[in-house]
Design a protein around this motif. Structure first.
Motif, PDB file in Angstrom:
ATOM      1  N   UNK A   1       0.884  -1.153   0.000  1.00 17.85           N
ATOM      2  CA  UNK A   1       0.000   0.000   0.000  1.00 17.85           C
ATOM      3  C   UNK A   1       0.930   1.212   0.000  1.00 17.85           C
ATOM      4  N   UNK A   2       0.998   1.895  -1.121  1.00  9.60           N
ATOM      5  CA  UNK A   2       1.941   2.995  -1.292  1.00  9.60           C
ATOM      6  C   UNK A   2       1.412   4.242  -0.590  1.00  9.60           C
ATOM      7  N   UNK A   3       2.234   4.838   0.262  1.00 11.60           N
ATOM      8  CA  UNK A   3       1.777   5.968   1.075  1.00 11.60           C
ATOM      9  C   UNK A   3       2.223   7.297   0.476  1.00 11.60           C
ATOM     10  N   UNK A   4       3.524   7.528   0.380  1.00  8.68           N
ATOM     11  CA  UNK A   4       4.017   8.772  -0.226  1.00  8.68           C
ATOM     12  C   UNK A   4       5.517   8.698  -0.423  1.00  8.68           C
ATOM     13  N   UNK A   5       6.000   9.371  -1.455  1.00  9.28           N
ATOM     14  CA  UNK A   5       7.432   9.596  -1.542  1.00  9.28           C
ATOM     15  C   UNK A   5       7.821  10.604  -0.456  1.00  9.28           C
ATOM     16  N   UNK A   6       9.086  10.567  -0.067  1.00  9.93           N
ATOM     17  CA  UNK A   6       9.626  11.479   0.941  1.00  9.93           C
ATOM     18  C   UNK A   6      10.548  12.495   0.282  1.00  9.93           C
ATOM     19  N   UNK A   7      11.441  12.010  -0.566  1.00 10.72           N
ATOM     20  CA  UNK A   7      12.400  12.882  -1.239  1.00 10.72           C
ATOM     21  C   UNK A   7      12.787  12.281  -2.575  1.00 10.72           C
ATOM     22  N   UNK A   8      13.144  13.129  -3.511  1.00 11.78           N
ATOM     23  CA  UNK A   8      13.663  12.683  -4.801  1.00 11.78           C
ATOM     24  C   UNK A   8      14.992  13.376  -5.050  1.00 11.78           C
ATOM     25  N   UNK A   9      15.827  12.751  -5.849  1.00 11.03           N
ATOM     26  CA  UNK A   9      17.133  13.334  -6.154  1.00 11.03           C
ATOM     27  C   UNK A   9      17.675  12.674  -7.416  1.00 11.03           C
ATOM     28  N   UNK A  10      18.253  13.467  -8.314  1.00 12.15           N
ATOM     29  CA  UNK A  10      18.761  12.905  -9.567  1.00 12.15           C
ATOM     30  C   UNK A  10      20.085  12.189  -9.360  1.00 12.15           C
ATOM     31  N   UNK A  11      20.490  11.468 -10.373  1.00 12.44           N
ATOM     32  CA  UNK A  11      21.851  10.941 -10.430  1.00 12.44           C
ATOM     33  C   UNK A  11      22.742  12.034 -11.021  1.00 12.44           C
ATOM     34  N   UNK A  12      24.013  11.976 -10.670  1.00 15.13           N
ATOM     35  CA  UNK A  12      24.968  12.954 -11.198  1.00 15.13           C
ATOM     36  C   UNK A  12      26.099  12.227 -11.913  1.00 15.13           C
ATOM     37  N   UNK A  13      26.512  12.756 -13.056  1.00 21.18           N
ATOM     38  CA  UNK A  13      27.689  12.271 -13.764  1.00 21.18           C
ATOM     39  C   UNK A  13      28.827  13.220 -13.412  1.00 21.18           C
TER      40      UNK A  13
ATOM     41  N   UNK B   1      36.889   7.210 -15.951  1.00 20.84           N
ATOM     42  CA  UNK B   1      36.666   8.541 -16.512  1.00 20.84           C
ATOM     43  C   UNK B   1      35.485   9.287 -15.897  1.00 20.84           C
ATOM     44  N   UNK B   2      34.378   8.562 -15.678  1.00 22.57           N
ATOM     45  CA  UNK B   2      33.153   9.187 -15.180  1.00 22.57           C
ATOM     46  C   UNK B   2      32.573   8.325 -14.067  1.00 22.57           C
ATOM     47  N   UNK B   3      32.113   8.958 -13.012  1.00 25.56           N
ATOM     48  CA  UNK B   3      31.416   8.247 -11.928  1.00 25.56           C
ATOM     49  C   UNK B   3      29.949   8.667 -11.948  1.00 25.56           C
ATOM     50  N   UNK B   4      29.060   7.680 -11.919  1.00 28.98           N
ATOM     51  CA  UNK B   4      27.624   7.963 -11.837  1.00 28.98           C
ATOM     52  C   UNK B   4      27.149   7.573 -10.447  1.00 28.98           C
ATOM     53  N   UNK B   5      26.588   8.525  -9.727  1.00 27.06           N
ATOM     54  CA  UNK B   5      26.096   8.253  -8.378  1.00 27.06           C
ATOM     55  C   UNK B   5      24.961   9.224  -8.077  1.00 27.06           C
TER      56      UNK B   5
END
Length: 336
Positions: A130-142, A214-218
């Motif tokens: 039973x889905x209640x609510x998201x709390x926070x969102x945040x993108x990935x960064x390259x 070369x690139x880190x995705x996190x």
């Protein structure tokens, strides 16, 4: 009941009527008790399960919202860490818990990538909650090392086209959102690069700064402090077009419009939790996320406070699973 056939018609009808009345009374009593239980919710502490160890980003968010959520509800909300299996241990326990509102779980967006990557799970990643609510969102960064010759996201694409399978990018593991979004970017840009998976920790950063990756995705939550300290430099983020949280840093969608991915943390309960309890939890969580101090702390942590309706949260999970499974098919990544 078969012995009633030996009784007279009138007596038999009387007894049958008494049985039906008793059954109806019991059902009404049970219904009334259930309604009373829902109205008095909560009347004891609530558990908030978390699939990761203390001290990590998810743990910080869980404890940040647990105290004020408990204050709103009038009962303590107790965070219980259940680390292991990429968060699936806590997810399974929550899915199989009694649906009475006293067991909740803080799920990460890794819940969706796990669902995409695994051939089978001991729970349904959508229907068992039973889905209640998201709390926070945040993108990935390259991000790249400060002295990297790669000057921009466009420069990364240009270099990858000029020298196929020469550039490398890291993630925190095969099948994680970082890996699958990396492959999504390569697919949309029609370029190739080599994926270098790690098991988390500081190894990806060490390899990036040493020039071996070369690139880190996190996630932004993991890279926000590194960016502030200028230990890394951002090329782009996977937020919606025009929605970069870093001044002067573009979104991937500015170049590749289809590539938008935001990690999230959100609270769910077992499927079958009474709608009235779900609504009460959603209302309380919305109030918590509207508090200026909570909003500021989530922002400082690299995220964006993001309340949702239960339907919006479920829809987000379904879309993420579908998108990541599509990437896997396109890039011929095998399920585990």
């Amino acid at each position: 009941m078969r012995h009633l056939s030996r009784l007279s018609g009138g007596l038999r009808a009387t007894l049958l009527g008494a049985v039906c009345l008793a059954t109806s009374t019991l059902a009404c009593a049970q219904s009334g008790a259930s309604a009373a239980s829902t109205q008095s919710y909560p009347n004891r502490p609530i558990r908030l399960l978390l699939g990761f160890a203390p001290g990590g980003g998810s743990d910080i968010v869980a404890r940040l919202v647990a105290r004020p959520l408990g204050e709103r509800l009038g009962q303590n909300v107790i965070v219980e860490n259940k680390p292991g299996a990429g968060g699936n241990i806590a997810a399974e326990q929550a899915a199989k818990a009694t649906p009475d509102g006293y067991t909740l779980v803080l799920l990460p967006s890794g819940h969706a990538s796990n669902a995409a990557m695994k051939k089978s799970l001991p729970f349904n990643p959508v229907d068992d909650y039973a889905w209640i609510s998201t709390v926070t969102t945040y993108p990935l960064a390259l991000v790249v090392a400060p002295d990297s010759p790669i000057q921009s996201f466009g420069d990364f694409i240009t270099r990858a086209k000029a020298a196929p399978n020469t550039l490398t990018y890291s993630s925190v593991g095969v099948g994680t959102a970082m890996h699958l979004v990396g492959e999504w970017i390569l697919s949309e840009a029609n370029v190739t690069a080599v994926h270098v998976p790690f098991k988390g920790g500081t190894a990806p950063l060490g390899e990036l700064l040493a020039g071996r990756v070369n690139v880190m995705i996190d996630t932004m939550t993991s890279t926000a402090t590194l960016l502030k300290e200028q230990r890394v430099r951002a090329l782009a983020v996977t937020a919606p077009k025009g929605g970069s949280p870093i001044a002067g840093v573009p979104t991937v969608a500015d170049t590749l419009p289809n590539v938008v991915f935001e990690s999230w943390l959100g609270i769910a309960a077992p499927a079958g939790t009474p709608p009235e309890i779900v609504a009460k939890l959603n209302e309380a969580l919305r109030a918590v996320l509207a508090q200026p101090d909570i909003r500021q702390r989530l922002t400082d942590w690299g995220g964006s406070p993001q309340a949702s309706t239960p339907a919006e949260f479920r829809g987000r999970v379904e879309r993420d699973i579908a998108s990541l499974r599509g990437v896997m098919r396109e890039r011929k990544i095998e399920q585990e």
